[in-house]
Design an enzyme around this catalytic site. Structure first.
Site, PDB file in Angstrom:
ATOM      1  N   GLY A   1       0.823  -1.203   0.000  1.00  9.26           N
ATOM      2  CA  GLY A   1       0.000   0.000   0.000  1.00  9.26           C
ATOM      3  C   GLY A   1       0.850   1.243   0.000  1.00  9.26           C
ATOM      4  O   GLY A   1       2.060   1.175  -0.158  1.00  9.26           O
ATOM      5  N   ASN A   2       0.201   2.395   0.175  1.00  9.53           N
ATOM      6  CA  ASN A   2       0.929   3.662   0.234  1.00  9.53           C
ATOM      7  C   ASN A   2       0.261   4.588   1.242  1.00  9.53           C
ATOM      8  O   ASN A   2      -0.778   4.253   1.807  1.00  9.53           O
ATOM      9  CB  ASN A   2       1.012   4.296  -1.158  1.00  9.53           C
ATOM     10  CG  ASN A   2      -0.356   4.634  -1.703  1.00  9.53           C
ATOM     11  OD1 ASN A   2      -1.027   5.532  -1.220  1.00  9.53           O
ATOM     12  ND2 ASN A   2      -0.787   3.897  -2.712  1.00  9.53           N
ATOM     13  N   ARG A   3       0.842   5.753   1.445  1.00 15.25           N
ATOM     14  CA  ARG A   3       0.431   6.636   2.537  1.00 15.25           C
ATOM     15  C   ARG A   3      -0.727   7.566   2.207  1.00 15.25           C
ATOM     16  O   ARG A   3      -1.062   8.440   3.005  1.00 15.25           O
ATOM     17  CB  ARG A   3       1.614   7.487   2.983  1.00 15.25           C
ATOM     18  CG  ARG A   3       2.716   6.701   3.642  1.00 15.25           C
ATOM     19  CD  ARG A   3       3.801   7.645   4.102  1.00 15.25           C
ATOM     20  NE  ARG A   3       4.887   6.947   4.748  1.00 15.25           N
ATOM     21  CZ  ARG A   3       4.870   6.561   6.032  1.00 15.25           C
ATOM     22  NH1 ARG A   3       3.834   6.831   6.787  1.00 15.25           N
ATOM     23  NH2 ARG A   3       5.898   5.925   6.543  1.00 15.25           N
TER      24      ARG A   3
END
Ligand code: CTP
Ligand code: CA
Length: 236
Positions: free
Chosen positions: A33-35
């Site tokens: 995932g990412n932020r």
């Protein structure tokens, strides 16, 4: 205190916005995932709806955010799901904005069962490229399959010794061939998972507007001002 009424300059316009960050599963419990929190995309949706637009928000992994009222929600998880929804939803749209952080890669294997640890080190995680949704939308318009007057993207960049954030943004606008690109500086606690944002808005005609540090709704207003200006220009 009295608040200035928002302009209704997007009255009746059909707008599709992506928000959040895609998650690319490895097994039923783990993902890459990412932020991205989704806040910028939600702010864009809220402001556009207030200015009179019919808004569809294609949102990835933003369960903790309050849904904007008067906005049609389409929930997705992965980049491939977001691609399918964006292509379907953008049919007949006047504006498409890719505010989501789309994972560039996804794991090749996605096992149906939880990966168990063993006594040995695991093998390397094999990745494959995801589709570039923004590029596909631009190609669809070039091929006459999409009639959106404005296609906008976002770029989160870090500077490096040779290239500034703004220069990275200019190169990306040329490469992506979209009409508008919002460029944010990231790193050092900026842009991701916070309430505020700043950067530049770059237009395909070479126009550049600095976006002063402020609420994500402020950045949203600047983007919709630029979109509204393009509509006015096309009508002349
Ligand atoms: N984007 C997309 N599909 C992808 C990757 C990105 O639609 N698979 C969109 C993003 O939503 C954003 C824009 O493209 O609006 C720029 O994303 P960014 O990650 O900055 O650009 P990339 O082309 O992926 O380049 P890089 O990550 O290498 O900087
Ligand atoms: Ca990327």
């Amino acid at each position: 205190t009295k608040r200035a009424a928002l302009p209704r300059d997007l009255e009746g316009r059909r707008v599709v916005i992506s928000a959040g960050g895609t998650r690319e599963p490895m097994d039923p419990v783990r993902y890459l995932g990412n932020r991205s929190s989704g806040r910028q995309g939600y702010a864009l949706a809220r402001v556009a709806a207030h200015r009179g637009a019919h808004v569809t928000l294609v949102s990835a992994n933003t369960a903790d955010l309050v849904e904007p009222s008067g906005v049609r929600m389409v929930r997705v998880g992965t980049a491939e799901q977001m691609r399918a929804s964006m292509l379907t939803e953008s049919d007949g749209a006047d504006v498409v904005v890719m505010a989501a952080a789309v994972a560039d890669f996804r794991p090749v294997d996605r096992t149906g069962h939880k990966i168990k640890k063993t006594d040995r080190d695991p093998g390397a995680l094999e990745l494959t490229r995801n589709p570039d949704i923004l590029a596909e939308l631009v190609e669809a318009r070039e091929a006459g399959r999409l009639s959106a007057e404005v296609i906008a993207g976002f770029a989160a960049e870090t500077g490096d010794p040779d290239t500034t954030v703004l220069e990275h943004g200019r190169t990306k606008l040329t490469r992506k061939r979209c009409d508008l690109l919002v460029v944010n500086a990231v790193g050092d606690g900026r842009a991701f998972e916070v309430e505020d944002n700043d950067g530049w808005l770059l237009a395909a005609d070479g126009a550049e507007y600095p976006i002063l540090h402020g609420a994500k709704s402020h950045l949203a207003s600047i983007l919709w001002d630029a979109v509204s200006e393009q509509f006015a220009r096309h009508e002349k």
